[in-house]
Design an enzyme around this catalytic site. Structure first.
Site, short mmCIF file in Angstrom:
data_model
loop_
_atom_site.label_atom_id
_atom_site.label_comp_id
_atom_site.label_asym_id
_atom_site.label_seq_id
_atom_site.Cartn_x
_atom_site.Cartn_y
_atom_site.Cartn_z
N TYR A 102 33.51 11.67 85.69
CA TYR A 102 34.18 12.87 85.17
C TYR A 102 33.65 13.24 83.79
CZ TYR A 102 37.94 15.92 83.50
OH TYR A 102 38.65 16.98 82.98
N SER A 131 36.29 19.32 78.65
CA SER A 131 37.31 18.30 78.40
C SER A 131 36.93 17.54 77.14
CB SER A 131 37.37 17.31 79.57
OG SER A 131 38.10 16.13 79.23
#
Length: 289
Positions: free
Chosen positions: A166, A153
């Protein structure tokens, strides 16, 4: 569940005769990746935590003409990972491509002081531990020339607000990508990662028009990405076209992370894009005579 496109598999594509396992492959980006690999000739094993959802995704791929099986399971559990890889190999005849897409998507999002350690642990269990477990299990049966692609990501290098667990876990995915690339290079197995930026998914579809506009505004290319954008990058890195690329991260974000400040932070610089037909060497032309 998003349904695969109607395009059937190619008997002469880049993955003809190859077998791919896509974790988290039953929806969103994972399903788009499964569809793309199948369209280029791969037989696909679809993993996901929900048995019915994985089965439906595999059935949809078969309806499109691909060879496909479901191998549901939790990627953070070594026994379930081993069973999934064994299922793919037994049913489809081998394993040439692993896509580590399964993710705990921003569980426990909130301020650092409110972050539950259990949410931190779950993020790392699926995103980092799952990537490690699946890579090791797959690499034990993969031939030389095989490829692993991890889905990271932009949060691995540019922090989201209120997503500490995350982002940290995706940073671990990128470090794991580089380390495992070195470990597996002598076996002829390449390991790379794709780092998506803002991509349309189930959560995005629940936003109202103003929220969707706010998501798009910082993106230089002026749109959200979708699963097919990420899938194209994964297909490239998995293919012989990338045979001399390993240990790298390919960012797919519409230019989001290329800028220092997004639109709106300096109004004097926010202006419409110039019309190429009315510029010379980057300078506006005067009125036509």
């Amino acid at each position: 569940m998003t349904t695969p496109c109607s395009e059937g598999p190619s008997t002469g594509g880049r993955f003809a005769g190859k077998v791919a396992l896509v974790t988290g492959g039953a929806r969103n980006i994972g399903l788009a990746i499964a569809v793309r690999l199948a369209a280029e000739g791969a037989a696909v094993a679809v993993n996901g935590p929900d048995e019915q959802e994985a089965a439906e995704a595999a059935a949809a791929l078969r309806d499109g003409g691909a060879r496909a099986v479901a191998c549901p399971g939790d990627v953070s559990d070594p026994a379930q990972v081993a069973a999934c890889v064994a299922r793919a190999v037994e049913a489809l005849g081998g394993l040439d491509v692993l896509v580590n897409n399964a993710a705990a998507a921003m569980v426990g999002r909130g301020h650092l002081f409110d972050l539950d350690p259990a949410d931190w642990d779950r993020s790392f269990a699926v995103n980092a531990r799952g990537t490690f477990l699946c890579t090791v299990a797959a690499a034990r049966v993969m031939p030389a020339g095989a490829a692993v692609v991890n889905i990271s990501s932009v949060g691995a290098t540019r922090a989201h607000r209120s997503a500490v667990a995350y982002d940290a876990s995706k940073g671990a995915v990128e470090a794991t990508t580089r380390a495992t690339a070195l470990e597996l290079a002598p076996l002829g197995i390449r390991v790379n990662a794709v780092a998506p930026g803002p991509v349309i998914n189930d959560r995005y579809e629940l936003l109202d028009a103003a929220q969707k506009h706010a998501r798009v505004r910082p993106v230089p290319l002026g749109r959200m990405g979708d699963g097919s954008d990420v899938a194209a990058a994964v297909a490239f890195l998995s293919s012989p076209d990338a045979s001399f690329i390993t240990g790298q991260v390919l960012t797919v974000d519409g230019g989001l992370t290329a800028q220092i400040r997004p639109p709106g932070t300096d109004p004097s610089l926010d202006r419409p894009a110039p019309d190429p037909a009315h510029t010379v060497a980057g300078q506006p032309q005067g009125p036509a005579s």
